[in-house]
Design a protein around this motif. Structure first.
Motif, PDB file in Angstrom:
ATOM      1  N   GLU A 105      30.933  31.625  53.032  1.00  0.00           N
ATOM      2  CA  GLU A 105      31.735  32.020  54.206  1.00  0.00           C
ATOM      3  C   GLU A 105      33.624  32.772  53.585  1.00  0.00           C
ATOM      4  O   GLU A 105      33.310  31.978  52.718  1.00  0.00           O
ATOM      5  CB  GLU A 105      32.421  31.334  55.230  1.00  0.00           C
ATOM      6  CG  GLU A 105      32.038  31.547  56.475  1.00  0.00           C
ATOM      7  CD  GLU A 105      31.412  32.547  57.037  1.00  0.00           C
ATOM      8  OE1 GLU A 105      30.135  31.486  57.460  1.00  0.00           O
ATOM      9  OE2 GLU A 105      31.218  33.963  57.334  1.00  0.00           O
ATOM     10  N   SER A 106      33.319  33.630  53.870  1.00  0.00           N
ATOM     11  CA  SER A 106      35.138  34.013  52.898  1.00  0.00           C
ATOM     12  C   SER A 106      35.717  34.889  54.429  1.00  0.00           C
ATOM     13  O   SER A 106      35.501  35.875  54.366  1.00  0.00           O
ATOM     14  CB  SER A 106      34.698  35.182  51.520  1.00  0.00           C
ATOM     15  OG  SER A 106      35.854  35.550  51.625  1.00  0.00           O
ATOM     16  N   THR A 107      36.233  34.330  55.266  1.00  0.00           N
ATOM     17  CA  THR A 107      37.315  35.088  55.685  1.00  0.00           C
ATOM     18  C   THR A 107      38.685  34.656  55.759  1.00  0.00           C
ATOM     19  O   THR A 107      39.054  33.656  54.793  1.00  0.00           O
ATOM     20  CB  THR A 107      36.811  34.807  57.513  1.00  0.00           C
ATOM     21  OG1 THR A 107      37.246  32.903  57.982  1.00  0.00           O
ATOM     22  CG2 THR A 107      35.026  35.233  57.767  1.00  0.00           C
ATOM     23  N   ASP A 374      39.240  51.308  62.486  1.00  0.00           N
ATOM     24  CA  ASP A 374      38.596  49.633  62.995  1.00  0.00           C
ATOM     25  C   ASP A 374      39.038  48.305  61.528  1.00  0.00           C
ATOM     26  O   ASP A 374      38.240  47.825  62.066  1.00  0.00           O
ATOM     27  CB  ASP A 374      37.446  49.548  62.398  1.00  0.00           C
ATOM     28  CG  ASP A 374      36.330  51.045  63.166  1.00  0.00           C
ATOM     29  OD1 ASP A 374      37.253  51.805  64.903  1.00  0.00           O
ATOM     30  OD2 ASP A 374      36.187  51.345  63.178  1.00  0.00           O
ATOM     31  N   ARG A 376      40.790  44.613  59.881  1.00  0.00           N
ATOM     32  CA  ARG A 376      41.340  43.827  60.838  1.00  0.00           C
ATOM     33  C   ARG A 376      42.799  44.117  61.232  1.00  0.00           C
ATOM     34  O   ARG A 376      43.354  43.237  62.115  1.00  0.00           O
ATOM     35  CB  ARG A 376      40.996  42.724  59.916  1.00  0.00           C
ATOM     36  CG  ARG A 376      39.665  42.198  59.851  1.00  0.00           C
ATOM     37  CD  ARG A 376      39.730  41.553  58.245  1.00  0.00           C
ATOM     38  NE  ARG A 376      39.762  41.499  57.107  1.00  0.00           N
ATOM     39  CZ  ARG A 376      39.932  40.909  56.337  1.00  0.00           C
ATOM     40  NH1 ARG A 376      39.462  39.356  56.412  1.00  0.00           N
ATOM     41  NH2 ARG A 376      39.400  41.486  55.390  1.00  0.00           N
TER      42      ARG A 376
ATOM     43  N   ARG B  79      29.177  40.445  52.395  1.00  0.00           N
ATOM     44  CA  ARG B  79      30.041  40.591  52.587  1.00  0.00           C
ATOM     45  C   ARG B  79      30.547  40.028  51.232  1.00  0.00           C
ATOM     46  O   ARG B  79      31.188  40.389  51.049  1.00  0.00           O
ATOM     47  CB  ARG B  79      30.030  39.225  53.446  1.00  0.00           C
ATOM     48  CG  ARG B  79      30.556  39.630  54.744  1.00  0.00           C
ATOM     49  CD  ARG B  79      30.040  38.721  55.641  1.00  0.00           C
ATOM     50  NE  ARG B  79      31.851  38.303  55.670  1.00  0.00           N
ATOM     51  CZ  ARG B  79      32.706  38.856  56.591  1.00  0.00           C
ATOM     52  NH1 ARG B  79      32.551  40.011  57.221  1.00  0.00           N
ATOM     53  NH2 ARG B  79      34.114  38.224  56.438  1.00  0.00           N
ATOM     54  N   ARG B 112      29.707  49.260  62.879  1.00  0.00           N
ATOM     55  CA  ARG B 112      30.539  49.562  62.361  1.00  0.00           C
ATOM     56  C   ARG B 112      31.553  48.424  61.750  1.00  0.00           C
ATOM     57  O   ARG B 112      32.216  47.910  61.177  1.00  0.00           O
ATOM     58  CB  ARG B 112      31.407  51.055  61.773  1.00  0.00           C
ATOM     59  CG  ARG B 112      32.473  51.558  61.059  1.00  0.00           C
ATOM     60  CD  ARG B 112      32.436  52.593  61.130  1.00  0.00           C
ATOM     61  NE  ARG B 112      33.875  53.019  62.644  1.00  0.00           N
ATOM     62  CZ  ARG B 112      33.583  54.203  62.995  1.00  0.00           C
ATOM     63  NH1 ARG B 112      32.415  55.065  62.881  1.00  0.00           N
ATOM     64  NH2 ARG B 112      34.382  54.447  64.351  1.00  0.00           N
ATOM     65  N   HIS B 116      32.934  43.907  60.031  1.00  0.00           N
ATOM     66  CA  HIS B 116      33.579  43.102  59.596  1.00  0.00           C
ATOM     67  C   HIS B 116      33.544  41.456  60.199  1.00  0.00           C
ATOM     68  O   HIS B 116      34.291  40.758  59.849  1.00  0.00           O
ATOM     69  CB  HIS B 116      34.805  43.817  60.655  1.00  0.00           C
ATOM     70  CG  HIS B 116      35.367  45.230  59.391  1.00  0.00           C
ATOM     71  ND1 HIS B 116      35.563  45.668  58.600  1.00  0.00           N
ATOM     72  CD2 HIS B 116      35.299  46.408  60.412  1.00  0.00           C
ATOM     73  CE1 HIS B 116      35.878  46.367  58.329  1.00  0.00           C
ATOM     74  NE2 HIS B 116      35.971  47.079  59.154  1.00  0.00           N
ATOM     75  N   PRO B 118      32.005  37.289  60.082  1.00  0.00           N
ATOM     76  CA  PRO B 118      31.331  36.483  59.255  1.00  0.00           C
ATOM     77  C   PRO B 118      29.361  36.535  59.798  1.00  0.00           C
ATOM     78  O   PRO B 118      29.319  36.678  60.967  1.00  0.00           O
ATOM     79  CB  PRO B 118      32.272  35.618  59.702  1.00  0.00           C
ATOM     80  CG  PRO B 118      32.900  35.438  60.261  1.00  0.00           C
ATOM     81  CD  PRO B 118      32.985  36.692  61.043  1.00  0.00           C
TER      82      PRO B 118
END
Lengths: 388, 166
Positions: A105-107, A374, A376, B79, B112, B116, B118
């Motif tokens: 996971e990479s957020t 769009d 973050r 990702r 789209r 973004h 997860p």
């Protein structure tokens, strides 16, 4: 279900590729061909498959699109790359052959790495807003800025070099401070003082390690209790060799000792030296290496990484937001469509704001909204742009 | 015995569910160019466990769970590849599927925005909103706890807030 969701559902259910019987037969033929190839590979063995993926993590800014379909796990195998740099400044050093890491996971809030096998040391950049987590089959290690080694070789083990970590084994939580080690052996958890670096890192023969770098003499590390081998008096090693083992404090000392041996000429060496300086608590020196990297190697693929890291150091560790903004601008200009471009622009905006350069911050925020409507940070930046 | 409960050879199993797996792949991944490889990954994984299935009636649910697992894995790879600069966004060309221009635009916006999110949050959201699955069923399919499913759904909903508001 609300009206917008109902409309989405209705539209989404139309997403079904046209599959004719002939398509199915072609897919089925391909399936059996792949299955046969996989069966043959299993017979031959899997050792050849692990080499290529190492390049991924270590050279995380590589730009060969044809490699996009390759596995994302990072494996220490035949490649000599051992240091994996993450975008937030954290670093993983793969410490044993066959080590396999996978980014789960990479957020913005979480970086989760699975250590599937082997041993790796992690130096985590402090970030109160982002949890850094390493998981093995039986353990979960969570940190907010520290340095530790996780091992999944026979028994699972965690050693803390700096800061504090929380280790979760099943339902039990153990908090470890620097100098402590945690081992899970079967069902039993053992918390004890760290016995020191593993014995293989002590060179008994006094020979120079296989490296191109000029060697310097280093004091021997503490040995494991109970070892019957003769005590090593001195260890000869180079800063690169030490850095690739994750021993950044020792590597920095060696780097300093190297002194008049001449400047580091290659970009990879400069990035590694910057890591060594930064992770051993010398951010100004790290910035120096990165400035050199940008001056001498601006046209090379990893220059963008140098610029981005330089920005983070000026921003977070040296408190120079204006210099940081300039570095992020360089990172952005080096690869306008690259994976770091959006983050670099967002950091640049924050740094111009911190530096009191509000018109510049606002102009960059407008640019961000044009490029990443769009993105973050779009909602937050819209507010900034609308402010007078 | 209903037709879907009759034991099948693997070839017939493939033929019966190829279309289903392809649709799951497109909805989860949002890229037609990824669907063929996705289908192969799913059936290769299914082939390893197919002989162990004791109740043919459960095969469809079992295959869907594999498909979801494969989708999560591929989305994570994507990702990471994006973070490494190795993945170039390939916007979903929605016009071949949508019934009208409004749907074309809506699907483009949604997919789209999904890029973004997860991987798990994205998959949970697609299962809930597009596939219309109950939360309990999503928990079963994904192997997550119910509270994790709710958390992932919240994450996705927050991430898609802008699109859902419009």
């Amino acid at each position: 279900m609300s009206e917008p969701l109902r409309r989405i559902q209705e539209a989404g259910r139309l997403l079904a590729p046209p599959v004719e019987p002939a398509d199915t037969e072609r897919a089925l033929a391909r399936f059996w061909a792949l299955e046969e190839r996989r069966r043959q590979r299993r017979v031959i063995g899997t050792s050849a498959a692990v080499g290529l993926s190492m390049v991924f993590g270590a050279l995380w800014l590589a730009s060969q699109p044809e490699e996009a379909a390759a596995p994302v796990q990072v494996t220490k195998a035949e490649s000599d790359e051992r240091v994996i740099r993450f975008a937030d400044g954290s670093v993983a050093v793969l410490l044993s052959e066959g080590t396999v890491l996978r980014v789960e996971e990479s957020t913005e809030a979480l970086m989760e790495i699975a250590l599937q096998t082997g041993r790796a040391r992690f130096d985590v950049a402090p970030n109160p807003n982002r949890l850094f987590r390493v998981v093995t089959e039986g353990l979960r290690v969570e940190v907010l800025g520290t340095s530790f080694t996780v091992s999944d070789e026979g028994s699972e083990q965690v050693s803390v070099h700096r800061g504090r970590v929380a280790v979760f084994a099943g339902e039990n939580r153990h908090e470890l401070a620097a100098g402590m080690t945690f081992a899970l052996e079967g069902e039993r958890a053992i918390v004890a003082p760290d016995p020191g670096e593993p014995e293989e890192e002590v060179r008994e023969d006094g020979e120079e390690p296989p490296t191109e770098e000029p060697a310097v003499r280093r004091s021997a590390k503490k040995k494991k209790p109970g070892s019957k081998k003769p005590r090593a008096e001195r260890v000869v090693s180079s800063w690169r060799h030490l850095a690739e083992k994750g021993l950044f404090a020792e590597a920095y000392e060696a780097l300093e000792d190297q002194g008049g041996e001449g400047p580091i000429a290659d970009l990879r060496g400069l990035l590694l030296a910057a890591d060594v300086a930064r992770l051993s608590g010398h951010p100004a020196e790290a910035a120096g290496y990165l400035e050199t990297a940008l001056r001498d190697h601006r046209g090379e693929g990893q220059a963008v990484l140098a610029a981005f890291t330089l920005g983070r150091i000026y921003e977070r560790e040296l408190g120079k937001p204006e210099r940081a903004a300039e570095a992020f601008a360089v990172a952005r200009s080096l690869e306008p469509g690259g994976s770091l471009a959006e983050d670099a622009l967002a950091h640049e905006i924050d740094c111009w704001s911190k530096a009191g350069q509000h018109p510049k911050a606002k102009a960059r925020a407008q640019l961000y909204l044009e490029l990443h409507p769009d993105g973050r940070r779009a909602a937050r930046l819209r507010g900034m742009v609308q402010e007078r | 015995m209903r037709p879907e409960e009759a034991p099948l050879g693997f070839d017939d199993f493939f033929r019966r569910y190829h279309r289903l797996v392809a649709a799951i792949g497109l909805r989860m991944l949002g890229r037609p160019s990824d669907v063929d490889d996705f289908v192969q990954d799913v059936f290769l994984e299914a082939h390893r466990g197919y002989a162990k299935i004791r109740e043919p009636g459960a095969a469809k649910g079992w295959l869907r769970a594999i498909a979801v697992r494969v989708a999560i894995r591929r989305l994570r790879r994507r990702r990471l590849a994006a973070a490494l600069g190795l993945d170039r966004p390939d916007p979903l060309e929605t016009s071949p599927y949508a019934a009208n221009q409004e749907q074309v635009v809506l699907l483009q916006q949604i997919y789209r925005a999904l890029e973004h999110l997860p991987a798990k949050a994205r998959v949970v959201w697609v299962l809930r909103v597009i596939e219309g699955e109950k939360l309990e069923d999503i928990a079963t399919i994904t192997g997550m706890g119910l509270s994790s499913v709710k958390r992932q759904l919240n994450t996705a909903t927050e991430g898609l807030e802008g699109v859902l508001r419009e």
